[in-house]
Structures are given as structure tokens and as C-alpha cells.
Scaffold this motif. Structure first.
Motif, PDB file in Angstrom:
ATOM      1  N   GLU A 144       0.959  -1.065  -0.035  1.00 39.91           N
ATOM      2  CA  GLU A 144      -0.187  -0.043  -0.214  1.00 39.91           C
ATOM      3  C   GLU A 144       1.026   1.326   0.123  1.00 39.91           C
ATOM      4  N   ARG A 145       0.302   2.396  -0.404  1.00 41.85           N
ATOM      5  CA  ARG A 145       0.920   3.654  -0.385  1.00 41.85           C
ATOM      6  C   ARG A 145       0.872   4.061   1.175  1.00 41.85           C
ATOM      7  N   PRO A 147       0.048   6.825   2.611  1.00 42.11           N
ATOM      8  CA  PRO A 147      -1.157   7.437   3.285  1.00 42.11           C
ATOM      9  C   PRO A 147      -2.180   6.217   3.638  1.00 42.11           C
ATOM     10  N   ARG A 148      -2.414   5.578   2.807  1.00 41.83           N
ATOM     11  CA  ARG A 148      -3.401   4.502   2.823  1.00 41.83           C
ATOM     12  C   ARG A 148      -2.864   3.409   3.980  1.00 41.83           C
ATOM     13  N   ALA A 149      -1.782   2.996   4.079  1.00 38.59           N
ATOM     14  CA  ALA A 149      -1.333   2.199   5.368  1.00 38.59           C
ATOM     15  C   ALA A 149      -1.725   2.874   6.575  1.00 38.59           C
ATOM     16  N   GLY A 151      -3.790   5.150   7.279  1.00 34.33           N
ATOM     17  CA  GLY A 151      -5.156   5.315   7.493  1.00 34.33           C
ATOM     18  C   GLY A 151      -5.796   4.028   7.791  1.00 34.33           C
ATOM     19  N   SER A 152      -5.132   2.880   7.486  1.00 32.59           N
ATOM     20  CA  SER A 152      -5.839   1.579   7.929  1.00 32.59           C
ATOM     21  C   SER A 152      -5.541   1.082   9.298  1.00 32.59           C
TER      22      SER A 152
END
Ligand code: SAM
Length: 242
Positions: A144-145, A147-149, A151-152
Motif C-alpha cells: 500500500e502507499r 497514506p493508505r497504510a 489510514g488503515s
């Protein structure tokens, strides 16, 4: 020896071995008939099995009795910027040996190996599970990029951010303050690429609540060295129940 088998496990089940597994047991470890072999499948616990040679290079395992009941996957997320393949193998194995249950490649601005060989990563994680004696199979989600990582991660999960620019202070104390050792919260660890994090990425990581930036000392460690160092620190301070 311990082997991961992708099959249901119960007393009396007969497990035909593939050529590589048969060769490993018969010729590398020179195991013979009736030598005990431990097998696990990641959900039914660990079983003792008998080795039954069925040919010069072939063998089966006959599952006999359960030795350990299933234990859950350790709840430690290891987030890392992928490295070149040989060191990625090392990183995946050390993360599992050092207690990470979820191995998460994160693509950052200066990541070297954008294309991650996930099949190889997962195979290394299984091999490390066989070697280090855990029963759950580590989860290796797709890259994942950043920011997404970030955010998760759930809000209560404490993210231990390995930051070579953080002030060099007592990391044990910092960890104890951020995560009560008597009731440790869910944890994640983040280590950057050889090229480090960009300034924007640092700001993003630090902006996340429940992020603990720690220095691992005054020297710049290679990413795989930092991985083992921070995971050893987490195990030492927050106990091995994860
Ligand atoms: N900024 C580094 C440099 O000047 O070479 C490049 C990054 S370092 C090789 C790789 C990663 O390991 C960093 O992103 C960080 O996560 C971690 N790391 C290395 N040394 C560290 C230290 N002393 N304390 C905390 N983390 C460290």
C-alpha cells in the motif's frame, strides 16, 4: 522438524508430501520411517505425524496426535518500505521470528523495490513460521502507499515510528509511556527505506495520533538492522504475549 501443510489436520489423515518436502525430510534431514515430524496448517494447531517412506524419493506423513492447540496470529503489524529481494527475504523472516503477525510492505517516495514479489514474501513468512515455532501463518497483504497504510491503522493501535531524526532518548521509557506493559495496546512498527522518509511523509506519520517516534541510537542503521532492533525492543518492553 516442523512443516506447514495446506491440508486439514486430524488423527489418521494421510498427507502425501511434495518432492521438495520429501527430499528435505529424507535426504537433507535424513529422517527415516516412524521419525516424528510436526505439522501445522495455520488453523488446526500442531500435530505429530509419522514419516512413511513410499518410494526412494517419496514419502507420506500420517497424522497421529495433536501436540498444541491453535494460537492466534500475533497482533503486531510490521510496516516497512520494501528492499531489494535478498534483503527482503531476510526482513520478512526476521519480522516473523521477532513476533510480527502481519507483514505490510508500504510504498514510500524513496522505496527501492516498488514491485514486491508477494509470493516470495509469503513463502519466506511461512518458512519463518515453520522455523520459529508459531502456529499462525503471518498475514502479508498487498503493498500500500503510505497514506493508505497509515489510514488503515485503527486509532488505538500505537505506531512505533523508527525515526533516525528523533531525539536520542531512552526508547524503553518512551515505549513504556506510550504502551502500558501490563495491558499493551495493539501495536504497529514502521521502518523506512534505505533512502529514508521524505519530509512530507514524516509530517504525515507524526500527524497521526498515537504515533511514537523513537530513535534507535545515534548511528544510522540499515533498514533491516532497524527492523530487528525495534522488534527486539518491543518484545523486551511489552512482553511476548503477542
Ligand atoms: N536517513 C537515513 C540516512 O541518512 O541514511 C536513511 C534511512 S535509514 C538507512 C533506513 C530506516 O531505518 C529509516 O527510515 C528508519 O526508519 C530506520 N532507522 C535507521 N537508523 C535509525 C535510528 N538510529 N533510529 C531510528 N530509526 C532508524
Amino acid at each position: 522438524p516442523r512443516l506447514f501443510v495446506a491440508a486439514d489436520l486430524a488423527a489418521g489423515v494421510n498427507l502425501p508430501l511434495d518432492r521438495a518436502q520429501a527430499n528435505y525430510l529424507l535426504n537433507v534431514l535424513r529422517k527415516g520411517p516412524d521419525d516424528p515430524v510436526l505439522v501445522f496448517n495455520g488453523r488446526d494447531g500442531e500435530w505429530r505425524a509419522r514419516l512413511v517412506q513410499t518410494g526412494r524419493k517419496s514419502a507420506d506423513l500420517q497424522v497421529a496426535e495433536r501436540m498444541r492447540v491453535q494460537t492466534p496470529r500475533p497482533d503486531l503489524h510490521y510496516l516497512f518500505a520494501p528492499l531489494k529481494s535478498a534483503r527482503l527475504d531476510y526482513l520478512a523472516q526476521k519480522a516473523v521470528e521477532m513476533g510480527a503477525g502481519t507483514i505490510r510492505p508500504v510504498i514510500t517516495r524513496f522505496t527501492q523495490g516498488e514491485r514486491v514479489n508477494m509470493e516470495r514474501l509469503r513463502a519466506n513468512a511461512v518458512e519463518a513460521a515453520e522455523q520459529c515455532g508459531i502456529l499462525a501463518i503471518p498475514d502479508c497483504p498487498e503493498p500500500e502507499r503510505l497514506p493508505r497504510a497509515l489510514g488503515s491503522l485503527t486509532a488505538e493501535r500505537v505506531l512505533v515510528f523508527c525515526d533516525e531524526d528523533a531525539p536520542v532518548r531512552d526508547p524503553v521509557r518512551a515505549l513504556r509511556e506510550a504502551a502500558d506493559p501490563s495491558a499493551p495496546p495493539p501495536l504497529a512498527v514502521l521502518v523506512g527505506p534505505e533512502g529514508g522518509f521524505s519530509e512530507e511523509e514524516r509530517a504525515l506519520i507524526r500527524a497521526r495520533p498515537n504515533t511514537l517516534a523513537i530513535s534507535l541510537g545515534p548511528r544510522i542503521l540499515r533498514a533491516d538492522t532497524a527492523a530487528v532492533a525495534v522488534l527486539a525492543l518491543v518484545q523486551a518492553v511489552l512482553g511476548d504475549g503477542r
